[in-house]
Design an enzyme around this catalytic site. Structure first.
Site, PDB file in Angstrom:
ATOM      1  N   ASP A 143      33.633  29.173  15.097  1.00  0.00           N
ATOM      2  CA  ASP A 143      32.324  29.303  14.470  1.00  0.00           C
ATOM      3  C   ASP A 143      31.364  29.929  15.480  1.00  0.00           C
ATOM      4  O   ASP A 143      31.246  29.432  16.601  1.00  0.00           O
ATOM      5  CB  ASP A 143      31.836  27.893  14.071  1.00  0.00           C
ATOM      6  CG  ASP A 143      31.090  27.884  12.761  1.00  0.00           C
ATOM      7  OD1 ASP A 143      30.133  28.642  12.644  1.00  0.00           O
ATOM      8  OD2 ASP A 143      31.483  27.104  11.871  1.00  0.00           O
ATOM      9  N   ASP A 245      27.725  31.796  11.484  1.00  0.00           N
ATOM     10  CA  ASP A 245      26.732  30.929  10.873  1.00  0.00           C
ATOM     11  C   ASP A 245      25.437  31.685  10.559  1.00  0.00           C
ATOM     12  O   ASP A 245      24.926  32.407  11.424  1.00  0.00           O
ATOM     13  CB  ASP A 245      26.442  29.793  11.879  1.00  0.00           C
ATOM     14  CG  ASP A 245      25.651  28.675  11.273  1.00  0.00           C
ATOM     15  OD1 ASP A 245      26.172  28.050  10.333  1.00  0.00           O
ATOM     16  OD2 ASP A 245      24.528  28.413  11.737  1.00  0.00           O
ATOM     17  N   GLU A 299      28.554  33.973   7.096  1.00  0.00           N
ATOM     18  CA  GLU A 299      27.997  33.006   6.151  1.00  0.00           C
ATOM     19  C   GLU A 299      26.602  33.502   5.817  1.00  0.00           C
ATOM     20  O   GLU A 299      25.742  33.570   6.693  1.00  0.00           O
ATOM     21  CB  GLU A 299      27.917  31.619   6.791  1.00  0.00           C
ATOM     22  CG  GLU A 299      27.474  30.570   5.802  1.00  0.00           C
ATOM     23  CD  GLU A 299      26.406  29.628   6.333  1.00  0.00           C
ATOM     24  OE1 GLU A 299      26.162  28.618   5.672  1.00  0.00           O
ATOM     25  OE2 GLU A 299      25.801  29.896   7.380  1.00  0.00           O
ATOM     26  N   HIS A 373      32.137  21.908   4.864  1.00  0.00           N
ATOM     27  CA  HIS A 373      31.383  20.815   5.486  1.00  0.00           C
ATOM     28  C   HIS A 373      29.933  20.752   5.004  1.00  0.00           C
ATOM     29  O   HIS A 373      29.230  19.804   5.347  1.00  0.00           O
ATOM     30  CB  HIS A 373      31.414  21.005   7.009  1.00  0.00           C
ATOM     31  CG  HIS A 373      30.689  22.251   7.408  1.00  0.00           C
ATOM     32  ND1 HIS A 373      31.164  23.513   7.094  1.00  0.00           N
ATOM     33  CD2 HIS A 373      29.512  22.442   8.038  1.00  0.00           C
ATOM     34  CE1 HIS A 373      30.300  24.413   7.530  1.00  0.00           C
ATOM     35  NE2 HIS A 373      29.290  23.790   8.113  1.00  0.00           N
ATOM     36  N   ASP A 374      29.475  21.768   4.264  1.00  0.00           N
ATOM     37  CA  ASP A 374      28.117  21.745   3.715  1.00  0.00           C
ATOM     38  C   ASP A 374      28.121  21.359   2.238  1.00  0.00           C
ATOM     39  O   ASP A 374      27.079  21.392   1.584  1.00  0.00           O
ATOM     40  CB  ASP A 374      27.467  23.135   3.835  1.00  0.00           C
ATOM     41  CG  ASP A 374      27.157  23.489   5.276  1.00  0.00           C
ATOM     42  OD1 ASP A 374      26.992  22.564   6.095  1.00  0.00           O
ATOM     43  OD2 ASP A 374      27.088  24.696   5.580  1.00  0.00           O
TER      44      ASP A 374
HETATM   45  C1  NOJ Z   1      25.139  26.587   8.127  1.00  0.00           C
HETATM   46  C2  NOJ Z   1      26.137  25.548   8.570  1.00  0.00           C
HETATM   47  O1  NOJ Z   1      27.289  25.634   7.774  1.00  0.00           O
HETATM   48  C3  NOJ Z   1      25.454  24.219   8.463  1.00  0.00           C
HETATM   49  O2  NOJ Z   1      26.335  23.143   8.624  1.00  0.00           O
HETATM   50  C4  NOJ Z   1      24.338  24.184   9.478  1.00  0.00           C
HETATM   51  O3  NOJ Z   1      23.604  22.990   9.305  1.00  0.00           O
HETATM   52  C5  NOJ Z   1      23.389  25.371   9.331  1.00  0.00           C
HETATM   53  N1  NOJ Z   1      24.062  26.612   9.081  1.00  0.00           N
HETATM   54  C6  NOJ Z   1      22.582  25.545  10.590  1.00  0.00           C
HETATM   55  O4  NOJ Z   1      23.396  25.980  11.642  1.00  0.00           O
END
Ligand code: NOJ
Ligand code: CA
Length: 599
Positions: A143, A245, A299, A373-374
């Site tokens: 990541d 990210d 992302e 994970h989100d």
């Molecule tokens: C996206 C990530 O997937 C998430 O888990 C994170 O909180 C935010 N970006 C900030 O880095």
């Protein structure tokens, strides 16, 4: 004399012939191993790439496997489970951040990009794990958190010492004497303010996320070079790519004017439209990415045109983007992931995935995911997590993910059909997002019951509970106290039990990865949606070089019908989540089937 020379020549010729034959048979063996895929081979499928054919398995190391009893998953835990990971039939592993971090946002706040988070282990543990993956021919993607660092990073510690510190311009500042900075919203700040006052230098710094995640200044060439050399460090170690990210946030709207009216308060959209975002990614491509055979995934919650701009081959930026449009369905316009009481419509779901497929039909390449994970657990959010339907609906969703024309990003635990833990009280949550939103709702005198009920469905911690390996204490995840509670259904729902059950979600996933690998139509075949207005079933054709596959998915807990023009009695079932299949188009609750149509 002549005689001796002649014999030597003869021996040399014989040896050369033997060696040529061996080379030939090696090539033949290799071809055989690759089944039909190689026969349909490269000349018939343009623009083949390993990362298009890959199934990516996402590991959230904190919750994967703990080996030292501190309740936190670690790299040794991943190494311990390498054979399990290999048995899934996946090709690439993406690890959430494993770098030094005070864990304000669980690793997305990095204090040293070239070191391993203490709780996860050491660089030596990393090297051992990486070798373990390489030995098993699994690629490893890390990541890249390039938009912000931790406030505990050396750069930030230096930057806040004085206004003329050499690291000052690694971040974005607003001097106190210039008045209050223009409004910028933070996603993780309890007051929602993205400017944090720093008393030592009498100025504010920018943080789109928490105040422990200051935004990095990509205008500064020095910062960009640090990022590039850090990326090279990992690539030179043998890492195979990066998931980037919020990469669309790196270019800022300097000099921070008032938010333009057309964004209508949508800061996420505004942050993602910085003027130099593509310029920076192109530079990163030139300086780093073009020099390695690696995969890149941005992302980025962007629209379709911008997504295409990131991945269209001739622009030389990234390989893939993943968007948020699909996973945003079913939330109320109130925000904060409050669930819409009217739910979501399957026709909207189909429309999203069909439009995004079309977006990359000519250029670039698509991605698909339902869990990460989100996100909460996919079976709770998009399937049905009741005892009766949990397994069958999770297999149906897995079928959807692995039969799209897109690289599937498959999240740890979804292969077991793990479900939401559904915490009752705020004290159980560990995620900064849920905790801060709760504080905001409370401060506004909002409806806390509605918030907590919604977050049983939508909160990120639902997807972060530890992996359930077996039916021993804590699901075999840890001998200590897990950092986040383990779902109490682990006694029945665990990897060990599913490994032995031929019909388990786990073994279904393994069959599907094998099928996708053997069948290029599932990777590259053209996608056509059929029976578009059906609110119960999702049906589509995948087609390549005259081969036609039909995928039928029932998204409802009742029997549903699908309308097709095909004679299903002539179709061959390649895989399904029920033993039988009715050829009149009637699908059992959450039934999924992949059919090969006869021509
Ligand atoms: C996206 C990530 O997937 C998430 O888990 C994170 O909180 C935010 N970006 C900030 O880095
Ligand atoms: Ca540990």
């Amino acid at each position: 004399m002549f005689h001796r020379k002649f014999i030597i020549l003869l021996i040399t010729i014989v040896l050369l012939m033997i060696s040529a034959c061996q080379n030939l048979s090696n090539t033949t063996n290799k071809t055989n191993v690759n089944t039909t895929q190689s026969q349909t081979a490269s000349n018939e499928i343009p623009n083949r790439k390993w990362w298009k054919e890959a199934v990516v398995y996402q590991i959230y190391p904190r919750s994967f496997k703990d080996t030292n009893g501190d309740g936190v998953g670690d790299l040794k835990g991943i190494t311990e489970k390498l054979d399990y990971i290999k048995s899934l039939g996946i090709d690439v592993v993406w690890l959430n951040p494993i770098f030094s971090s005070p864990n304000d946002d669980m690793g997305y706040d990095i204090s040293d990009y070239q070191n391993i988070m203490k709780e996860f282990g050491t660089m030596e543990d990393f090297d051992v794990m990486l070798k373990g993956f390489k030995d098993r021919k699994i690629k490893v993607v890390l990541d890249l958190v390039a938009n912000h660092s931790s406030d505990e990073h050396k750069w930030f510690q230096e930057a806040k010492k004085s206004r003329d510190n050499p690291y000052r311009n690694y971040y974005h500042w607003w001097n106190e004497e210039d008045g209050k900075p223009p409004k910028r919203v933070s996603f993780f700040d309890p007051e929602g303010d993205a400017w944090q006052y720093e008393p030592n230098t009498k100025s504010y710094y920018l943080h789109y996320f928490s105040d422990k995640q200051p935004d990095l200044n990509w205008e500064n060439l020095k910062l960009r070079q640090e990022m590039y050399s850090m990326m090279k460090f990992w690539f030179d170690k043998g890492v195979d790519g990066f998931r980037m990210d919020v990469i669309h946030f790196i270019s800022k709207d300097l000099p921070f004017k008032e938010l333009p009216a057309e964004f209508n308060g949508d800061f996420g959209k505004y942050y993602g439209s910085g003027p130099k975002r593509h310029e920076y990614v192109q530079e990163m491509y030139r300086e780093v990415l073009s020099k390695y055979d690696v995969m890149t995934l941005g992302e980025a919650g962007v629209g379709m045109q911008d997504a295409l701009d990131y991945v269209a081959e001739e622009r030389k930026e990234l390989n893939m983007i993943y968007h948020y449009e699909g996973v945003s369905l079913g939330y109320s316009p109130k925000g904060k992931k409050i669930v819409d009481p009217n739910g979501w419509k399957l026709t909207d779901f189909k429309d999203v995935y069909t439009r995004w497929d079309k977006n990359f039909a000519e250029k670039g390449w698509n991605t698909v995911y339902l869990g990460n994970h989100d996100q909460p657990r996919m079976v709770t959010r998009w399937g049905n997590d009741s005892d009766e339907f949990r397994e069958v609906s999770s297999k149906m969703l897995t079928t959807f993910l692995l039969t799209q024309r897109a690289t599937p990003y498959y999240y740890q635990g979804d292969e077991l059909g793990m479900s939401n833990i559904k915490f009752d009280k705020i004290e159980d949550y560990k995620d900064i997002e849920t905790i801060n939103w709760y504080k905001q709702v409370k401060a506004e005198g909002g409806d806390l019951r509605e918030f907590l009920d919604s977050h049983k469905i939508s909160a990120r911690d639902n997807g972060r509970t530890p992996i359930q390996w077996d039916n021993t204490a804590n699901g075999g995840f840890s001998t200590g106290t897990p950092w986040l509670k383990v779902n109490s259904n682990y006694e029945k729902l665990n990897a060990n039990a599913q490994d032995k059950d031929e019909n388990s979600p786990l073994n279904y996933f393994r069959k599907l990865t094998a099928l996708r690998k053997a069948e290029p139509t599932l990777v590259y075949g053209k996608y056509t949606l059929i029976d578009k207005d059906n609110e119960n079933t999702y049906a589509y054709i995948r087609e390549l070089n005259g081969k036609k596959l039909l995928i039928l998915l029932n998204f409802k807990a009742t029997e549903s019908f699908v309308k097709t023009e095909f004679d299903l009695s002539k179709a061959r079932v390649l895989l399904g989540n029920y033993k039988d299949f009715s050829t009149d188009g009637k699908l059992k609750p959450y039934q999924a089937v992949i059919l090969e149509l006869s021509n």
